[in-house]
Motif scaffolding. Structure first.
Motif, PDB file in Angstrom:
ATOM      1  N   ASN A  54       0.824  -1.208   0.000  1.00  0.00           N
ATOM      2  CA  ASN A  54       0.000   0.000   0.000  1.00  0.00           C
ATOM      3  C   ASN A  54       0.859   1.259   0.000  1.00  0.00           C
ATOM      4  O   ASN A  54       0.589   2.217  -0.732  1.00  0.00           O
ATOM      5  CB  ASN A  54      -0.939   0.008   1.208  1.00  0.00           C
ATOM      6  CG  ASN A  54      -2.025  -1.041   1.113  1.00  0.00           C
ATOM      7  OD1 ASN A  54      -2.423  -1.435   0.011  1.00  0.00           O
ATOM      8  ND2 ASN A  54      -2.515  -1.509   2.242  1.00  0.00           N
ATOM      9  N   ARG A  55       1.902   1.255   0.837  1.00  0.00           N
ATOM     10  CA  ARG A  55       2.794   2.411   0.899  1.00  0.00           C
ATOM     11  C   ARG A  55       3.562   2.561  -0.417  1.00  0.00           C
ATOM     12  O   ARG A  55       3.776   3.683  -0.900  1.00  0.00           O
ATOM     13  CB  ARG A  55       3.766   2.239   2.070  1.00  0.00           C
ATOM     14  CG  ARG A  55       4.817   3.345   2.201  1.00  0.00           C
ATOM     15  CD  ARG A  55       4.209   4.711   2.433  1.00  0.00           C
ATOM     16  NE  ARG A  55       5.236   5.680   2.802  1.00  0.00           N
ATOM     17  CZ  ARG A  55       5.103   7.009   2.706  1.00  0.00           C
ATOM     18  NH1 ARG A  55       3.952   7.513   2.251  1.00  0.00           N
ATOM     19  NH2 ARG A  55       6.076   7.818   3.075  1.00  0.00           N
ATOM     20  N   GLN A  57       2.486   1.780  -3.412  1.00  0.00           N
ATOM     21  CA  GLN A  57       1.571   2.370  -4.385  1.00  0.00           C
ATOM     22  C   GLN A  57       1.353   3.856  -4.102  1.00  0.00           C
ATOM     23  O   GLN A  57       1.282   4.678  -5.027  1.00  0.00           O
ATOM     24  CB  GLN A  57       0.243   1.619  -4.358  1.00  0.00           C
ATOM     25  CG  GLN A  57       0.346   0.189  -4.881  1.00  0.00           C
ATOM     26  CD  GLN A  57      -0.918  -0.618  -4.656  1.00  0.00           C
ATOM     27  OE1 GLN A  57      -1.964  -0.072  -4.343  1.00  0.00           O
ATOM     28  NE2 GLN A  57      -0.820  -1.920  -4.799  1.00  0.00           N
ATOM     29  N   GLU A  58       1.287   4.214  -2.820  1.00  0.00           N
ATOM     30  CA  GLU A  58       1.106   5.619  -2.431  1.00  0.00           C
ATOM     31  C   GLU A  58       2.290   6.466  -2.896  1.00  0.00           C
ATOM     32  O   GLU A  58       2.107   7.548  -3.481  1.00  0.00           O
ATOM     33  CB  GLU A  58       0.963   5.706  -0.909  1.00  0.00           C
ATOM     34  CG  GLU A  58       0.864   7.127  -0.372  1.00  0.00           C
ATOM     35  CD  GLU A  58       0.884   7.173   1.153  1.00  0.00           C
ATOM     36  OE1 GLU A  58       1.079   8.278   1.690  1.00  0.00           O
ATOM     37  OE2 GLU A  58       0.731   6.116   1.795  1.00  0.00           O
TER      38      GLU A  58
END
Length: 343
Positions: A54-55, A57-58
């Protein structure tokens, strides 16, 4: 000599490689940012931080990449050594996704033999090919955020499948970052045992001071029992021996390891063996991007070692190659480096 891009499974047993590297197979994604960006994202300048998908992709949404290339510390070293004319092989785990295919194609195009089997995303849908999002600030420092993904599935079986390659190599180079995976840590010990059974040498790169601190006791145990040659910068070697005194760290390291090689930034490098201590000057250059500087130094040093050069010459080659890599953007040399071998 047959290209390692075309060598087949049957032929590989007959090939003696100069260097076999084992590490995290990562695609490097490089972007230029300012120091305010680093602060705004609560990053520690010049270090590597592990992140989840997730990080990753962020962070990717926040940047415009300058370059994407196959990477990972030891993969970079193998690539650079191949550009110097050495026979190199690399073991690491990627997924059979687009980035994984890009990694395999890129490193093979660089002349590195890459036999590792890909992880099937159909079986591991939540594990993608690893990527390191590298933020380069105007001072040339690189701050890495790394999603390990498929790397965590590098297992002892991946070593066993390539035992003949490891046994035949002059030296096997292992990467400290791989200790972030329990299965990979087991594979490390297995590889080291294969190397020593074949009466060859194990080289170990400490990789990063935070990595050393995360796995301090494991690193200490591995270095003291399974390593013949250690590579580190001064911060990493001091972290390993829990001291702020470089000379004390060097003293302890030289009691445990046959060859100790420590880079000291613009002060050059220090090489200690049983018979001598050598200090090598760095090669002055305009620093654009320090990404891969240590990896390049290792490649140059081992290229000299594999061709029976003195430690002083090994250090000189390491300094030359590191200087070339930091003079432009990205961790790879812009051209073949065979000319610097000079013999």
């Amino acid at each position: 000599m047959k290209s390692f891009k075309t060598i087949n499974q049957k032929e590989k047993a007959a090939v003696e490689f100069d260097i076999v590297g084992i590490g995290n197979a990562i695609v490097d994604i490089l972007a230029q940012v300012d120091c305010d960006f680093i602060k705004s994202q609560n990053m520690a300048l010049g270090t590597m931080t592990l992140i989840d998908s997730n990080r990753a992709q962020e962070l990717e949404r926040l940047i415009t990449p300058e370059k994407e290339m196959s990477g990972g510390s030891v993969a970079n070293s193998c690539f650079v050594a191949a550009s110097m004319g050495l026979k190199t092989a690399y073991l690491g785990k990627v997924a059979n996704d687009s980035l994984g295919k890009h990694f395999a194609e890129d490193i093979r195009q660089g002349g590195v033999y890459f036999p590792s089997k890909s992880l099937k995303v159909e079986r591991y849908p939540d594990l993608y090919t690893a990527r390191s999002i590298i933020f380069v600030t105007p001072d040339g420092q690189r701050t890495m955020n790394t999603y390990l993904g498929a790397c965590t599935q590098f297992k002892p079986e991946d070593v066993a499948e390539n035992e003949n390659i490891i046994s035949a190599a002059k030296i096997t180079l292992l990467e400290g970052y791989l200790f972030d995976g329990d299965l990979a840590r087991e594979a490390f010990y297995q590889a080291a045992n294969i190397v020593h059974k074949a009466k060859k040498m194990v080289a170990f790169s400490l990789s990063d001071p935070l990595c050393v601190k995360r796995h301090l006791e494991h690193f200490k145990a591995f270095v003291s029992t399974h390593v013949d040659m250690v590579f580190a910068n001064e911060v990493e070697i001091c972290a390993l021996y829990e001291t702020e005194n470089l000379e004390e760290a060097l003293r302890q390291a030289s009691q445990e390891v046959s060859v100790v090689v420590v880079t000291c930034g613009n002060r050059g490098s220090i090489i200690i063996s049983a018979s001598e201590r050598i200090e090598v000057d760095c090669i002055p250059t305009v620093v654009i991007d320090t990404t891969g500087a240590g990896d390049a130094y290792v490649a140059g040093f081992l290229s000299g070692w594999a061709t029976n050069q003195t430690f002083a010459e090994c250090g000189r080659l390491g300094s030359i190659v590191a200087s070339e890599v930091i003079s432009h953007f990205g961790a790879r040399p812009l051209s073949e480096l065979k000319a610097v071998m000079n013999f």
